[in-house]
Design an enzyme around this catalytic site. Structure first.
Site, PDB file in Angstrom:
ATOM      1  N   ASN A 102      32.348 -28.915   0.527  1.00  0.00           N
ATOM      2  CA  ASN A 102      32.115 -28.661   2.211  1.00  0.00           C
ATOM      3  C   ASN A 102      31.800 -29.613   2.115  1.00  0.00           C
ATOM      4  OD1 ASN A 102      29.030 -26.939   3.251  1.00  0.00           O
ATOM      5  ND2 ASN A 102      31.116 -26.721   4.016  1.00  0.00           N
ATOM      6  N   CYS A 122      21.996 -28.093   7.907  1.00  0.00           N
ATOM      7  CA  CYS A 122      23.615 -28.096   7.331  1.00  0.00           C
ATOM      8  C   CYS A 122      22.781 -28.359   5.628  1.00  0.00           C
ATOM      9  CB  CYS A 122      24.448 -28.773   7.771  1.00  0.00           C
ATOM     10  SG  CYS A 122      25.805 -28.320   5.819  1.00  0.00           S
ATOM     11  N   GLY A 123      23.152 -27.107   4.580  1.00  0.00           N
ATOM     12  CA  GLY A 123      22.081 -27.909   3.265  1.00  0.00           C
ATOM     13  C   GLY A 123      23.084 -28.884   2.308  1.00  0.00           C
ATOM     14  N   ASN A 171      26.398 -17.316  10.112  1.00  0.00           N
ATOM     15  CA  ASN A 171      26.610 -17.208   9.163  1.00  0.00           C
ATOM     16  C   ASN A 171      26.852 -16.173   7.896  1.00  0.00           C
ATOM     17  OD1 ASN A 171      27.641 -20.124   9.262  1.00  0.00           O
ATOM     18  ND2 ASN A 171      25.586 -19.480   9.560  1.00  0.00           N
ATOM     19  N   GLU A 225      31.432 -19.448   8.005  1.00  0.00           N
ATOM     20  CA  GLU A 225      30.411 -20.117   8.449  1.00  0.00           C
ATOM     21  C   GLU A 225      31.004 -19.749   9.924  1.00  0.00           C
ATOM     22  OE1 GLU A 225      28.931 -23.900   8.182  1.00  0.00           O
ATOM     23  OE2 GLU A 225      29.602 -24.526   5.823  1.00  0.00           O
ATOM     24  N   ARG A 226      30.249 -19.816  10.472  1.00  0.00           N
ATOM     25  CA  ARG A 226      29.821 -20.160  12.423  1.00  0.00           C
ATOM     26  C   ARG A 226      30.060 -21.230  12.112  1.00  0.00           C
ATOM     27  NH1 ARG A 226      23.932 -19.642  14.921  1.00  0.00           N
ATOM     28  NH2 ARG A 226      23.479 -21.816  14.032  1.00  0.00           N
ATOM     29  N   CYS A 278      28.702 -23.540   1.174  1.00  0.00           N
ATOM     30  CA  CYS A 278      27.501 -23.288   1.943  1.00  0.00           C
ATOM     31  C   CYS A 278      26.008 -23.320   1.764  1.00  0.00           C
ATOM     32  CB  CYS A 278      27.624 -21.673   3.175  1.00  0.00           C
ATOM     33  SG  CYS A 278      26.497 -22.048   4.603  1.00  0.00           S
ATOM     34  N   GLY A 279      25.002 -24.172   1.747  1.00  0.00           N
ATOM     35  CA  GLY A 279      23.884 -24.841   1.099  1.00  0.00           C
ATOM     36  C   GLY A 279      23.146 -23.778   1.840  1.00  0.00           C
ATOM     37  N   THR A 280      22.927 -23.570   2.979  1.00  0.00           N
ATOM     38  CA  THR A 280      21.739 -22.921   3.544  1.00  0.00           C
ATOM     39  C   THR A 280      22.386 -21.616   2.696  1.00  0.00           C
ATOM     40  OG1 THR A 280      23.774 -22.894   5.747  1.00  0.00           O
ATOM     41  CG2 THR A 280      21.070 -23.853   5.682  1.00  0.00           C
TER      42      THR A 280
HETATM   43  N1  LIG Z   1      27.806 -23.025  10.062  1.00  0.00           N
HETATM   44  C1  LIG Z   1      26.106 -23.615  10.157  1.00  0.00           C
HETATM   45  C2  LIG Z   1      25.390 -24.812  10.156  1.00  0.00           C
HETATM   46  C3  LIG Z   1      25.846 -25.459   8.696  1.00  0.00           C
HETATM   47  C4  LIG Z   1      26.277 -24.920   7.328  1.00  0.00           C
HETATM   48  C5  LIG Z   1      26.399 -24.898   6.423  1.00  0.00           C
HETATM   49  N2  LIG Z   1      27.445 -26.194   6.174  1.00  0.00           N
HETATM   50  C6  LIG Z   1      25.230 -25.705   5.513  1.00  0.00           C
HETATM   51  O1  LIG Z   1      26.138 -26.412   4.423  1.00  0.00           O
HETATM   52  O2  LIG Z   1      24.554 -25.131   5.273  1.00  0.00           O
HETATM   53  C7  LIG Z   1      26.339 -22.880  11.562  1.00  0.00           C
HETATM   54  O3  LIG Z   1      26.117 -23.194  12.214  1.00  0.00           O
HETATM   55  O4  LIG Z   1      24.639 -21.654  11.585  1.00  0.00           O
END
Ligand SMILES: N[C@H](CCC[C@H](N)C(=O)O)C(=O)O
Length: 263
Positions: A14, A75-76, A174, A192-193, A202-204
């Protein structure tokens, strides 16, 4: 326009552009500028862009933009990369816990000598069983679908369908596709949104998928190894009696790739 010095990092695939914006010289309201920097063909190329800014609440503030150029939720993997970035710039101490502020509140972070980063994520108030998946907010909204084999899923087609489903309107969500746990190891893929594509991590989403797996599988413990296309992330947490989750940690590598100037 003044030249912008940017840094490129990734967290298990990511990838992000990072800018030290403590002097506030970056035009943070310019959606077009952020989008063009993140563009995979005409720009630097990234899933997102982060500004490291002054904060009176913690060591710094993390301002996050998706590659569509719009500021978004937490973003995690970005949080892990900005923690490593701050340590690399000497803004944050390496080998000690420190705190930074983000859109979803204060985060504790720890960066070791190899830029392996431990990031404390915001508490999760609860998780909702939907007919065909689980919905929860781990700093960003996530709809988690349990599938037999994530490797055969058309993540863009199916992800886009759920991301735009009326149930999640107007903000959208997401979408994560998660396989069966095997000894705490879970394979997951994410749409991912704001990127509007599959991302390699994607961390979250890893936190959301670990919690959904824990809730839907009473044989699981609360420590997970999330296997994503770009690598592996560790997640552990504690469940609360009220159905929420706390003391949530996201752990994994954050890599410096290169730096350059824009404009
Ligand atoms: N695209 C996500 C934010 C980034 C999440 C992702 N890259 C992570 O690592 O958490 C949103 O707009 O809800």
């Amino acid at each position: 326009m003044k030249k912008i010095h940017f840094y490129k990092y990734h967290g298990t695939g990511n990838d992000f552009v990072l800018i030290d914006n403590r002097d506030k010289s970056f035009k943070s309201s310019d959606v077009q500028l952020v989008e063009s920097i993140c563009h995979r063909r005409f720009g630097v190329g990234a899933d997102g862009l982060m500004l490291l800014e002054e904060s009176d609440k913690a060591l710094f503030f993390m301002r996050y933009y998706n590659s569509d150029g719009k500021e978004s939720s937490m973003c995690g993997n970005g949080g892990r990369c900005i923690a490593a970035f701050a340590a690399d710039l000497g803004i944050a101490p390496r080998g000690e816990y420190f705190r930074f502020f983000a859109v979803d509140g204060i985060h504790e972070a720890f960066v070791d000598e190899e830029n392996e980063v431990k990031l404390k994520m915001t508490d999760v108030s609860g998780i909702k069983k939907e007919m065909d998946g689980w919905f929860l907010d781990t700093g960003s909204p996530h709809f988690v679908r349990m599938v037999d084999d994530p490797s055969v899923i058309d993540v863009v087609k199916e992800g886009r369908y759920w991301r735009n489903h009326e149930r999640f309107a107007p903000a959208g969500t997401n979408v994560n596709f998660v396989g069966q746990p095997q000894d705490g190891k879970v394979v997951m893929r994410t749409y991912e949104r704001g990127v509007e594509d599959e991302t390699w991590s994607c961390g979250t989403g890893a936190v959301a998928s670990a919690i959904a797996t824990f809730v839907s599988n009473n044989k699981c413990g609360n420590h997970f190894l999330m296997k994503v296309p770009g690598g592996e992330l560790k997640v552990h947490f504690e469940s609360r009696r009220d159905g929420g989750f706390e003391n949530i940690w996201l752990i994994g590598p954050a890599k410096y790739v290169f730096e350059g100037t824009w404009g």
